[in-house]
Design a protein around this motif. Structure first.
Motif, PDB file in Angstrom:
ATOM      1  N   ALA A 189      -5.820  -2.707 -20.666  1.00 32.73           N
ATOM      2  CA  ALA A 189      -4.361  -2.815 -20.629  1.00 32.73           C
ATOM      3  C   ALA A 189      -3.715  -1.440 -20.473  1.00 32.73           C
ATOM      4  CB  ALA A 189      -3.856  -3.503 -21.893  1.00 32.73           C
ATOM      5  N   LEU A 190      -4.287  -0.430 -21.124  1.00 38.63           N
ATOM      6  CA  LEU A 190      -3.740   0.914 -20.986  1.00 38.63           C
ATOM      7  C   LEU A 190      -3.904   1.416 -19.548  1.00 38.63           C
ATOM      8  CD1 LEU A 190      -2.502   3.509 -22.029  1.00 38.63           C
ATOM      9  CD2 LEU A 190      -4.755   4.162 -22.942  1.00 38.63           C
ATOM     10  N   ALA A 235       1.991  14.488 -15.320  1.00 40.61           N
ATOM     11  CA  ALA A 235       2.637  14.741 -16.612  1.00 40.61           C
ATOM     12  C   ALA A 235       2.979  13.432 -17.317  1.00 40.61           C
ATOM     13  CB  ALA A 235       3.890  15.591 -16.413  1.00 40.61           C
ATOM     14  N   ALA A 236       3.475  12.466 -16.561  1.00 37.12           N
ATOM     15  CA  ALA A 236       3.823  11.172 -17.154  1.00 37.12           C
ATOM     16  C   ALA A 236       2.585  10.451 -17.685  1.00 37.12           C
ATOM     17  CB  ALA A 236       4.539  10.305 -16.118  1.00 37.12           C
ATOM     18  N   LEU A 237       1.497  10.482 -16.913  1.00 34.39           N
ATOM     19  CA  LEU A 237       0.274   9.804 -17.340  1.00 34.39           C
ATOM     20  C   LEU A 237      -0.345  10.490 -18.551  1.00 34.39           C
ATOM     21  CD1 LEU A 237      -1.447   8.847 -13.964  1.00 34.39           C
ATOM     22  CD2 LEU A 237       0.244   7.595 -15.297  1.00 34.39           C
ATOM     23  N   ARG A 238      -0.342  11.816 -18.558  1.00 37.94           N
ATOM     24  CA  ARG A 238      -0.860  12.544 -19.715  1.00 37.94           C
ATOM     25  C   ARG A 238      -0.080  12.193 -20.986  1.00 37.94           C
ATOM     26  NH1 ARG A 238      -3.895  17.345 -19.374  1.00 37.94           N
ATOM     27  NH2 ARG A 238      -4.752  17.759 -17.313  1.00 37.94           N
ATOM     28  N   ALA A 239       1.225  12.099 -20.881  1.00 40.76           N
ATOM     29  CA  ALA A 239       2.041  11.765 -22.048  1.00 40.76           C
ATOM     30  C   ALA A 239       1.714  10.370 -22.564  1.00 40.76           C
ATOM     31  CB  ALA A 239       3.529  11.875 -21.692  1.00 40.76           C
ATOM     32  N   GLU A 240       1.521   9.425 -21.657  1.00 39.60           N
ATOM     33  CA  GLU A 240       1.189   8.052 -22.057  1.00 39.60           C
ATOM     34  C   GLU A 240      -0.174   8.001 -22.747  1.00 39.60           C
ATOM     35  OE1 GLU A 240       3.059   5.431 -21.867  1.00 39.60           O
ATOM     36  OE2 GLU A 240       4.636   5.939 -20.414  1.00 39.60           O
ATOM     37  N   ILE A 241      -1.159   8.704 -22.190  1.00 37.82           N
ATOM     38  CA  ILE A 241      -2.505   8.698 -22.777  1.00 37.82           C
ATOM     39  C   ILE A 241      -2.490   9.354 -24.154  1.00 37.82           C
ATOM     40  CG2 ILE A 241      -4.856   9.613 -22.552  1.00 37.82           C
ATOM     41  CD1 ILE A 241      -4.401   9.375 -19.455  1.00 37.82           C
ATOM     42  N   THR A 242      -1.829  10.494 -24.264  1.00 40.40           N
ATOM     43  CA  THR A 242      -1.776  11.202 -25.542  1.00 40.40           C
ATOM     44  C   THR A 242      -1.111  10.364 -26.621  1.00 40.40           C
ATOM     45  OG1 THR A 242      -1.743  13.340 -24.409  1.00 40.40           O
ATOM     46  CG2 THR A 242      -0.949  13.300 -26.676  1.00 40.40           C
ATOM     47  N   ALA A 243      -0.077   9.619 -26.254  1.00 41.25           N
ATOM     48  CA  ALA A 243       0.600   8.769 -27.222  1.00 41.25           C
ATOM     49  C   ALA A 243      -0.263   7.586 -27.641  1.00 41.25           C
ATOM     50  CB  ALA A 243       1.924   8.274 -26.633  1.00 41.25           C
ATOM     51  N   ALA A 244      -0.979   6.988 -26.684  1.00 41.76           N
ATOM     52  CA  ALA A 244      -1.752   5.781 -26.968  1.00 41.76           C
ATOM     53  C   ALA A 244      -3.125   6.080 -27.549  1.00 41.76           C
ATOM     54  CB  ALA A 244      -1.905   4.957 -25.692  1.00 41.76           C
ATOM     55  N   PRO A 294     -20.588   1.646 -23.619  1.00 42.01           N
ATOM     56  CA  PRO A 294     -20.177   0.475 -24.393  1.00 42.01           C
ATOM     57  C   PRO A 294     -19.328  -0.474 -23.557  1.00 42.01           C
ATOM     58  CG  PRO A 294     -18.799   2.346 -24.942  1.00 42.01           C
ATOM     59  CD  PRO A 294     -19.865   2.862 -24.022  1.00 42.01           C
ATOM     60  N   MET A 295     -19.247  -1.710 -23.999  1.00 37.04           N
ATOM     61  CA  MET A 295     -18.336  -2.646 -23.351  1.00 37.04           C
ATOM     62  C   MET A 295     -16.901  -2.152 -23.531  1.00 37.04           C
ATOM     63  SD  MET A 295     -19.946  -5.050 -21.810  1.00 37.04           S
ATOM     64  CE  MET A 295     -18.706  -6.334 -21.612  1.00 37.04           C
ATOM     65  N   VAL A 296     -16.117  -2.304 -22.508  1.00 39.32           N
ATOM     66  CA  VAL A 296     -14.744  -1.796 -22.517  1.00 39.32           C
ATOM     67  C   VAL A 296     -13.830  -2.854 -23.126  1.00 39.32           C
ATOM     68  CG1 VAL A 296     -12.878  -0.905 -21.101  1.00 39.32           C
ATOM     69  CG2 VAL A 296     -15.247  -0.433 -20.466  1.00 39.32           C
ATOM     70  N   ASP A 297     -13.068  -2.468 -24.142  1.00 33.02           N
ATOM     71  CA  ASP A 297     -12.214  -3.466 -24.795  1.00 33.02           C
ATOM     72  C   ASP A 297     -10.931  -3.691 -23.997  1.00 33.02           C
ATOM     73  OD1 ASP A 297     -10.013  -1.749 -25.770  1.00 33.02           O
ATOM     74  OD2 ASP A 297     -11.482  -0.937 -27.164  1.00 33.02           O
ATOM     75  N   SER A 344       3.045  -0.421  -1.801  1.00 36.68           N
ATOM     76  CA  SER A 344       2.784  -1.848  -1.557  1.00 36.68           C
ATOM     77  C   SER A 344       2.692  -2.663  -2.840  1.00 36.68           C
ATOM     78  CB  SER A 344       1.470  -2.017  -0.778  1.00 36.68           C
ATOM     79  OG  SER A 344       0.362  -1.670  -1.589  1.00 36.68           O
ATOM     80  N   GLY A 345       2.504  -1.988  -3.977  1.00 34.78           N
ATOM     81  CA  GLY A 345       2.307  -2.698  -5.228  1.00 34.78           C
ATOM     82  C   GLY A 345       0.868  -3.099  -5.478  1.00 34.78           C
ATOM     83  N   LEU A 346      -0.062  -2.693  -4.620  1.00 36.83           N
ATOM     84  CA  LEU A 346      -1.477  -3.033  -4.810  1.00 36.83           C
ATOM     85  C   LEU A 346      -2.042  -2.229  -5.968  1.00 36.83           C
ATOM     86  CD1 LEU A 346      -4.283  -3.334  -2.195  1.00 36.83           C
ATOM     87  CD2 LEU A 346      -4.502  -1.619  -4.000  1.00 36.83           C
ATOM     88  N   THR A 347      -2.727  -2.925  -6.884  1.00 38.20           N
ATOM     89  CA  THR A 347      -3.472  -2.261  -7.939  1.00 38.20           C
ATOM     90  C   THR A 347      -4.854  -2.878  -8.012  1.00 38.20           C
ATOM     91  OG1 THR A 347      -1.515  -1.696  -9.249  1.00 38.20           O
ATOM     92  CG2 THR A 347      -3.618  -1.737 -10.399  1.00 38.20           C
ATOM     93  N   CYS A 348      -5.860  -2.056  -7.765  1.00 37.46           N
ATOM     94  CA  CYS A 348      -7.258  -2.475  -7.794  1.00 37.46           C
ATOM     95  C   CYS A 348      -7.891  -1.845  -9.029  1.00 37.46           C
ATOM     96  CB  CYS A 348      -7.952  -2.003  -6.512  1.00 37.46           C
ATOM     97  SG  CYS A 348      -9.686  -2.444  -6.398  1.00 37.46           S
ATOM     98  N   ILE A 349      -8.471  -2.663  -9.895  1.00 40.07           N
ATOM     99  CA  ILE A 349      -9.080  -2.148 -11.119  1.00 40.07           C
ATOM    100  C   ILE A 349     -10.493  -2.690 -11.261  1.00 40.07           C
ATOM    101  CG2 ILE A 349      -7.924  -3.940 -12.490  1.00 40.07           C
ATOM    102  CD1 ILE A 349      -7.949  -1.903 -14.841  1.00 40.07           C
ATOM    103  N   GLY A 350     -11.445  -1.788 -11.435  1.00 35.61           N
ATOM    104  CA  GLY A 350     -12.833  -2.146 -11.676  1.00 35.61           C
ATOM    105  C   GLY A 350     -13.216  -1.759 -13.091  1.00 35.61           C
ATOM    106  N   VAL A 351     -13.921  -2.657 -13.769  1.00 38.11           N
ATOM    107  CA  VAL A 351     -14.322  -2.421 -15.153  1.00 38.11           C
ATOM    108  C   VAL A 351     -15.821  -2.688 -15.275  1.00 38.11           C
ATOM    109  CG1 VAL A 351     -13.979  -3.060 -17.569  1.00 38.11           C
ATOM    110  CG2 VAL A 351     -12.049  -3.150 -15.975  1.00 38.11           C
ATOM    111  N   ALA A 352     -16.550  -1.725 -15.802  1.00 41.52           N
ATOM    112  CA  ALA A 352     -17.996  -1.877 -15.952  1.00 41.52           C
ATOM    113  C   ALA A 352     -18.320  -3.131 -16.756  1.00 41.52           C
ATOM    114  CB  ALA A 352     -18.575  -0.646 -16.641  1.00 41.52           C
ATOM    115  N   GLY A 353     -19.175  -3.982 -16.215  1.00 42.17           N
ATOM    116  CA  GLY A 353     -19.582  -5.207 -16.887  1.00 42.17           C
ATOM    117  C   GLY A 353     -18.618  -6.363 -16.756  1.00 42.17           C
TER     118      GLY A 353
END
Length: 257
Positions: free
Chosen positions: A11-12, A50-59, A3-6, A121-130
């Motif tokens: 943002a998450l 552990a920090a990422l798991r907590a964020e995902i579980t909450a959201a 599906p298209m990613v919302d 460095s603060g670099l964040t590369c994000i790829g999203v299908a479509g």
């Protein structure tokens, strides 16, 4: 087709990248232990996951999680996050900069969001299908290369290649314009923004190392597969290669036994 990613999921993913960076910078350098498979792990690896798991579980409590350090949780869900808290733990432990955090969101085993983030460095590369690939909010695209001889190739640690893959490593090394070594996940971010043309890894990769790279490379116009040209998904492991375009990729695959 996934599906298209919302926008909320994107943002998450961005929030998770920021959380990983915050945790790594707060934890600082760390000693290491050796896991049963011989690879190192640090307290920072565990703290980030552990920090990422907590964020995902909450959201998104309905999503599954597969992490390198703490294993699978609800991995049979349609939506599953795959986490590599520090990709390049050896380099991180040695105080070297070529490491990052990998975050992937998969829908029924198809990676639809991939994040490569480099906290120092603060670099964040994000790829999203479509939707394409961005680095720090700016769209990026692979280089318009037509042959391996035009391409800088990023090769993984030479020790990662075995008897079966070493001939291909040497063939591509000779055919490319010139080479850089052991760039890890950052090599794939460099490919996405057109700085290099080929990225090659040997057979020691696991799904945690691979899943996030797929949307990043493909979203920037590149191609990524195993050495036989087979497509990759959330379960893929072993040797992989990425190229700046499908045409270049076909030529690169011809060099690999």
């Amino acid at each position: 087709m996934p599906p298209m990613v919302d926008e909320d999921l994107i943002a998450l993913a961005q929030h998770l990248a920021a959380r990983a960076r915050e945790t790594i910078l707060a934890e600082g350098p760390s000693g290491f232990e050796t896991k049963a498979d011989g690879s190192p792990v640090t307290a920072v690896d565990r703290a980030v996951e552990a920090a990422l798991r907590a964020e995902i579980t909450a959201a998104r409590p309905d999503h599954g999680i597969i992490g390198e350090e703490y294993g699978p949780e609800n991995q049979d869900r349609d939506w599953v996050w795959i986490l590599d808290p520090i990709d390049g733990t050896r380099q991180f432990t040695a105080g070297l900069p070529n490491f990052g955090t990998l975050i992937a969101l998969c829908h029924r085993n198809v990676p639809v969001i991939g994040v490569i983030t480099h906290p120092w460095s603060g670099l964040t590369c994000i790829g999203v299908a479509g939707k394409g690939t961005e680095i720090n909010g700016a769209p990026v695209h692979t280089a318009p290369l037509t042959s391996p001889g035009q391409a800088i190739a990023c090769m993984s640690d030479p020790d990662a290649f075995d008897a079966a893959t070493r001939p291909g490593y040497h063939a591509l090394r000779s055919a490319s314009l010139w080479n850089v070594y052991d760039g890890g996940c950052l090599g794939y971010a460099a490919l996405a923004r057109g700085q290099i043309g080929i990225a090659l890894n040997g057979p020691n990769l696991e799904p945690f190392d691979i899943a996030a790279l797929i949307p990043v490379v493909e979203g920037a116009g590149g191609a990524i597969s195993d050495w036989r040209g087979n497509p990759l998904d959330a379960t893929s492991e072993g040797a992989i290669v990425a190229s700046a375009s499908p045409d270049l990729h076909a030529q690169v695959l011809d060099l690999l036994p």
